[in-house]
Design a protein around this motif. Structure first.
Motif, PDB file in Angstrom:
ATOM      1  N   ASN A 153     -11.457 -63.825  50.817  1.00 53.54           N
ATOM      2  CA  ASN A 153     -12.888 -63.307  50.453  1.00 53.54           C
ATOM      3  C   ASN A 153     -12.867 -61.850  49.994  1.00 53.54           C
ATOM      4  O   ASN A 153     -13.720 -61.579  49.275  1.00 53.54           O
ATOM      5  N   GLU A 154     -11.971 -61.556  49.744  1.00 61.33           N
ATOM      6  CA  GLU A 154     -12.044 -59.977  49.325  1.00 61.33           C
ATOM      7  C   GLU A 154     -12.347 -59.972  47.437  1.00 61.33           C
ATOM      8  O   GLU A 154     -11.515 -61.105  46.911  1.00 61.33           O
ATOM      9  N   GLY A 155     -13.295 -59.683  47.166  1.00 57.86           N
ATOM     10  CA  GLY A 155     -13.533 -58.856  45.259  1.00 57.86           C
ATOM     11  C   GLY A 155     -14.423 -60.414  45.193  1.00 57.86           C
ATOM     12  O   GLY A 155     -14.834 -61.072  44.139  1.00 57.86           O
ATOM     13  N   ALA A 156     -14.717 -60.948  45.862  1.00 56.80           N
ATOM     14  CA  ALA A 156     -15.803 -62.747  46.067  1.00 56.80           C
ATOM     15  C   ALA A 156     -16.934 -61.676  46.046  1.00 56.80           C
ATOM     16  O   ALA A 156     -17.797 -62.671  44.512  1.00 56.80           O
ATOM     17  N   ASP A 157     -17.718 -60.476  45.406  1.00 58.99           N
ATOM     18  CA  ASP A 157     -18.560 -60.175  45.537  1.00 58.99           C
ATOM     19  C   ASP A 157     -18.876 -59.904  43.785  1.00 58.99           C
ATOM     20  O   ASP A 157     -19.516 -58.890  43.525  1.00 58.99           O
ATOM     21  N   VAL A 158     -17.461 -59.462  43.268  1.00 58.80           N
ATOM     22  CA  VAL A 158     -17.210 -58.720  42.198  1.00 58.80           C
ATOM     23  C   VAL A 158     -17.351 -59.805  40.920  1.00 58.80           C
ATOM     24  O   VAL A 158     -16.277 -60.525  40.764  1.00 58.80           O
ATOM     25  N   LYS A 159     -17.436 -59.084  40.158  1.00 60.09           N
ATOM     26  CA  LYS A 159     -18.547 -60.298  38.988  1.00 60.09           C
ATOM     27  C   LYS A 159     -17.483 -59.362  38.078  1.00 60.09           C
ATOM     28  O   LYS A 159     -17.390 -58.642  37.016  1.00 60.09           O
ATOM     29  N   GLY A 160     -17.253 -60.561  37.224  1.00 66.06           N
ATOM     30  CA  GLY A 160     -16.226 -60.146  35.918  1.00 66.06           C
ATOM     31  C   GLY A 160     -15.261 -59.159  35.873  1.00 66.06           C
ATOM     32  O   GLY A 160     -14.655 -59.242  37.245  1.00 66.06           O
ATOM     33  N   ILE A 161     -14.951 -58.030  35.011  1.00 64.92           N
ATOM     34  CA  ILE A 161     -13.683 -57.441  35.004  1.00 64.92           C
ATOM     35  C   ILE A 161     -15.011 -55.602  34.618  1.00 64.92           C
ATOM     36  O   ILE A 161     -14.878 -55.769  33.373  1.00 64.92           O
ATOM     37  N   PRO A 162     -15.043 -55.354  36.042  1.00 67.08           N
ATOM     38  CA  PRO A 162     -16.103 -54.388  36.303  1.00 67.08           C
ATOM     39  C   PRO A 162     -15.275 -53.172  35.359  1.00 67.08           C
ATOM     40  O   PRO A 162     -14.145 -52.650  35.501  1.00 67.08           O
ATOM     41  N   GLY A 163     -16.235 -52.199  34.201  1.00 65.08           N
ATOM     42  CA  GLY A 163     -15.354 -51.437  33.517  1.00 65.08           C
ATOM     43  C   GLY A 163     -14.270 -51.320  32.740  1.00 65.08           C
ATOM     44  O   GLY A 163     -13.581 -50.930  32.517  1.00 65.08           O
ATOM     45  N   PHE A 164     -14.729 -52.895  32.079  1.00 66.00           N
ATOM     46  CA  PHE A 164     -13.293 -53.305  30.947  1.00 66.00           C
ATOM     47  C   PHE A 164     -13.724 -52.195  29.633  1.00 66.00           C
ATOM     48  O   PHE A 164     -12.363 -51.980  29.346  1.00 66.00           O
TER      49      PHE A 164
ATOM     50  N   HIS B 296     -21.667 -37.948  31.893  1.00 66.37           N
ATOM     51  CA  HIS B 296     -22.365 -38.129  31.540  1.00 66.37           C
ATOM     52  C   HIS B 296     -22.354 -39.324  30.618  1.00 66.37           C
ATOM     53  O   HIS B 296     -23.974 -40.682  30.789  1.00 66.37           O
ATOM     54  N   ASP B 297     -21.303 -40.002  29.477  1.00 68.11           N
ATOM     55  CA  ASP B 297     -21.899 -41.148  28.763  1.00 68.11           C
ATOM     56  C   ASP B 297     -20.587 -42.469  29.600  1.00 68.11           C
ATOM     57  O   ASP B 297     -20.702 -43.523  29.593  1.00 68.11           O
ATOM     58  N   GLU B 298     -20.385 -41.963  31.244  1.00 67.99           N
ATOM     59  CA  GLU B 298     -19.365 -43.143  31.239  1.00 67.99           C
ATOM     60  C   GLU B 298     -20.422 -43.870  31.745  1.00 67.99           C
ATOM     61  O   GLU B 298     -20.458 -46.000  32.001  1.00 67.99           O
ATOM     62  N   PRO B 299     -21.767 -44.063  32.936  1.00 64.33           N
ATOM     63  CA  PRO B 299     -22.738 -45.185  33.329  1.00 64.33           C
ATOM     64  C   PRO B 299     -23.002 -45.913  32.092  1.00 64.33           C
ATOM     65  O   PRO B 299     -23.115 -47.250  32.529  1.00 64.33           O
ATOM     66  N   ILE B 300     -23.362 -45.155  30.808  1.00 60.96           N
ATOM     67  CA  ILE B 300     -23.542 -45.873  29.990  1.00 60.96           C
ATOM     68  C   ILE B 300     -22.074 -46.895  29.377  1.00 60.96           C
ATOM     69  O   ILE B 300     -22.633 -48.116  29.032  1.00 60.96           O
ATOM     70  N   LEU B 301     -20.867 -46.365  29.327  1.00 64.78           N
ATOM     71  CA  LEU B 301     -20.507 -46.939  28.663  1.00 64.78           C
ATOM     72  C   LEU B 301     -19.604 -48.287  29.516  1.00 64.78           C
ATOM     73  O   LEU B 301     -18.939 -49.363  29.125  1.00 64.78           O
ATOM     74  N   ASN B 302     -20.331 -47.896  30.998  1.00 68.66           N
ATOM     75  CA  ASN B 302     -20.257 -49.567  31.930  1.00 68.66           C
ATOM     76  C   ASN B 302     -20.593 -50.592  31.671  1.00 68.66           C
ATOM     77  O   ASN B 302     -20.656 -51.957  32.324  1.00 68.66           O
ATOM     78  N   CYS B 303     -21.835 -50.318  31.067  1.00 75.30           N
ATOM     79  CA  CYS B 303     -22.820 -51.459  30.255  1.00 75.30           C
ATOM     80  C   CYS B 303     -22.198 -51.951  29.288  1.00 75.30           C
ATOM     81  O   CYS B 303     -23.186 -53.253  28.359  1.00 75.30           O
ATOM     82  N   LEU B 304     -20.927 -51.517  28.809  1.00 77.14           N
ATOM     83  CA  LEU B 304     -20.785 -52.199  27.167  1.00 77.14           C
ATOM     84  C   LEU B 304     -19.717 -53.801  27.719  1.00 77.14           C
ATOM     85  O   LEU B 304     -19.450 -53.502  28.387  1.00 77.14           O
ATOM     86  N   GLN B 305     -20.787 -54.558  26.886  1.00 74.22           N
ATOM     87  CA  GLN B 305     -19.814 -55.667  27.038  1.00 74.22           C
ATOM     88  C   GLN B 305     -19.268 -56.501  25.990  1.00 74.22           C
ATOM     89  O   GLN B 305     -18.311 -57.175  27.081  1.00 74.22           O
ATOM     90  N   ASP B 306     -19.355 -55.537  25.032  1.00 73.34           N
ATOM     91  CA  ASP B 306     -18.173 -56.361  23.302  1.00 73.34           C
ATOM     92  C   ASP B 306     -18.462 -55.935  23.314  1.00 73.34           C
ATOM     93  O   ASP B 306     -19.486 -55.036  22.841  1.00 73.34           O
ATOM     94  N   VAL B 307     -17.404 -55.077  21.825  1.00 76.52           N
ATOM     95  CA  VAL B 307     -17.023 -54.540  21.167  1.00 76.52           C
ATOM     96  C   VAL B 307     -16.656 -55.837  19.319  1.00 76.52           C
ATOM     97  O   VAL B 307     -15.892 -56.001  20.050  1.00 76.52           O
ATOM     98  N   LYS B 308     -17.094 -55.917  18.768  1.00 81.64           N
ATOM     99  CA  LYS B 308     -17.322 -56.750  17.375  1.00 81.64           C
ATOM    100  C   LYS B 308     -17.049 -56.212  16.312  1.00 81.64           C
ATOM    101  O   LYS B 308     -17.313 -54.948  16.147  1.00 81.64           O
TER     102      LYS B 308
END
Length: 401
Positions: free
Chosen positions: A168-179, A197-209
């Motif tokens: 059950n540990e980590g069952a609520d964690v989705k994907g790979i946070p802060g990848f 102050h950049d880190e909360p925004i970069l936590n929203c980064l999903q992909d780099v192409k």
């Protein structure tokens, strides 16, 4: 052997200027034999004087090419023309390499799309997709041993509860946070750009192409930073466009060493009210010269932020040669970062996340760096055990001098 240029006398003269030698020693130096000259040149003061002279001469034209006959100079021109033709062939080679990059980019795309799905929890990988050896076999063995100890020392029902808790540990964690934030912070040149102050925004980064330009006249590429809906800006994609060229410069054709970035363009970030981390507000007090009254003035200035990456300095067309050193250094750093993201980070993101790519980078020593234990030049001034008086007391060495 004759010394037509009087170099020996010049060395001796410089030695007399930097050393306070006694009269008898001067006579010995003037009548020095070849072994004695070798001993003289071991003097740090003489070596310093000679090195200073060599440094002055380094890079000075020898005059050899200018002294050649016209017929030889004519043949050198023919070789230079051949060299120019070779540079044009090399440029065509790099253009075909770029065509191959465009071709294989389409093969990488499905893999990188799956990577994004796993990172963002859009899809849970199957057992077959997760069938890969553990990165740390020792840790895995320790886990097995711990499980056996639990079964031996704890009641069966407690062991079952322990196993259930682990599941059950980590069952609520989705994907790979802060990848991507972790990837960027693991790379020194990027981590220096990231502020708190950049880190909360970069936590929203999903992909780099990376998207390669398929226009025949251009060899550029575009970096796309894809964000989930966030509280900071309304953009879902931030872009950085790099323009490249791969042809010899007409003004300096022999400096061509392959494709190079010539300019870059960022994008406008639509910041939400009060969320722009690239600027900050400062207050200054101003005093009126005549009345002596003061007032507070609010001023907006640039703030350190990773997102300044999307607002690079611009260079007007035709003014590249007039760039000052600071601007040139900023652009060079920006180009280096763009290349690194394209060539290393995007293709090997998971290895930078785990740090394995960093370990591979560390396997390469800096050019010219000596290994421990390698023999190098001896510096007696840097040797704390060096005792010139003790050396002078050795009779055999004195006789050789």
């Amino acid at each position: 052997m004759a010394d037509p240029e009087g170099k020996t006398a010049e060395v001796v003269e410089e030695a007399d200027e930097v050393e306070d030698v006694e009269e008898e020693e001067c006579e010995e130096i003037q009548n020095v034999s070849p072994p004695g000259l070798v001993g003289l040149l071991k003097s740090p003061q003489v070596l310093a004087a000679v090195q200073e002279r060599l440094d002055y001469l380094q890079g000075a034209p020898s005059g050899y090419i200018q002294s050649l006959p016209k017929s030889v100079k004519r043949r050198i021109k023919a070789l230079k023309k051949l060299q120019f033709e070779a540079a044009k062939i090399e440029a065509e080679f790099y253009k075909e390499v770029h065509d191959l990059e465009c071709k294989y980019a389409s093969l990488y795309t499905p893999l990188f799309d799956k990577r994004k799905d796993v990172v963002t929890a859009a899809k849970e990988p199957t057992d077959e997709e997760c069938d890969w050896p553990s990165d740390d076999e020792k840790e895995e063995k320790d886990d097995v041993k711990l499980a056996e100890d639990v079964k031996n020392k704890v009641k069966i029902d407690d062991a079952e509860k322990t196993e259930e808790k682990k599941d059950n540990e980590g069952a609520d964690v989705k994907g790979i946070p802060g990848f991507w934030l972790t990837v960027f912070k693991n790379v020194e040149m990027l981590s220096e750009m990231i502020q708190d102050h950049d880190e909360p925004i970069l936590n929203c980064l999903q992909d780099v192409k990376v998207k390669f330009s398929e226009v025949e006249s251009s060899m550029g590429f575009i970096l796309e930073f894809i964000f989930e809906t966030n509280d900071f800006f309304s953009n879902t994609v931030l872009t950085k466009n790099y323009t490249m060229k791969s042809e010899p410069d007409e003004s300096d054709p022999f400096s061509f060493e392959g494709p190079e970035i010539v300019k870059c363009e960022g994008c406008q970030i639509d910041w939400k009210k009060g969320k722009n981390v690239t600027v900050k507000t400062i207050k200054k007090k101003q005093k009126h010269k005549g009345r002596g009254t003061t007032r507070t003035v609010t001023k907006t200035v640039q703030n350190d932020s990773f997102f300044n990456f999307f607002s690079p300095p611009t260079v007007p067309e035709g003014e590249e040669e007039d760039m000052d050193e600071d601007l040139e250094a900023l652009l060079a750093a920006d180009f280096e970062i763009g290349h690194f993201i394209r060539d290393r980070i995007v293709p090997r993101a998971v290895l930078y996340f785990t740090g394995e790519a960093l370990e591979n980078d560390d396997d390469f020593d800096e050019e010219g760096e000596e290994e421990d234990g390698e023999e190098g030049d001896y510096d007696e001034d840097a040797d704390p055990d060096y005792n010139p008086q003790a050396d002078s007391q050795k009779p055999e060495e004195c006789k050789q001098q």
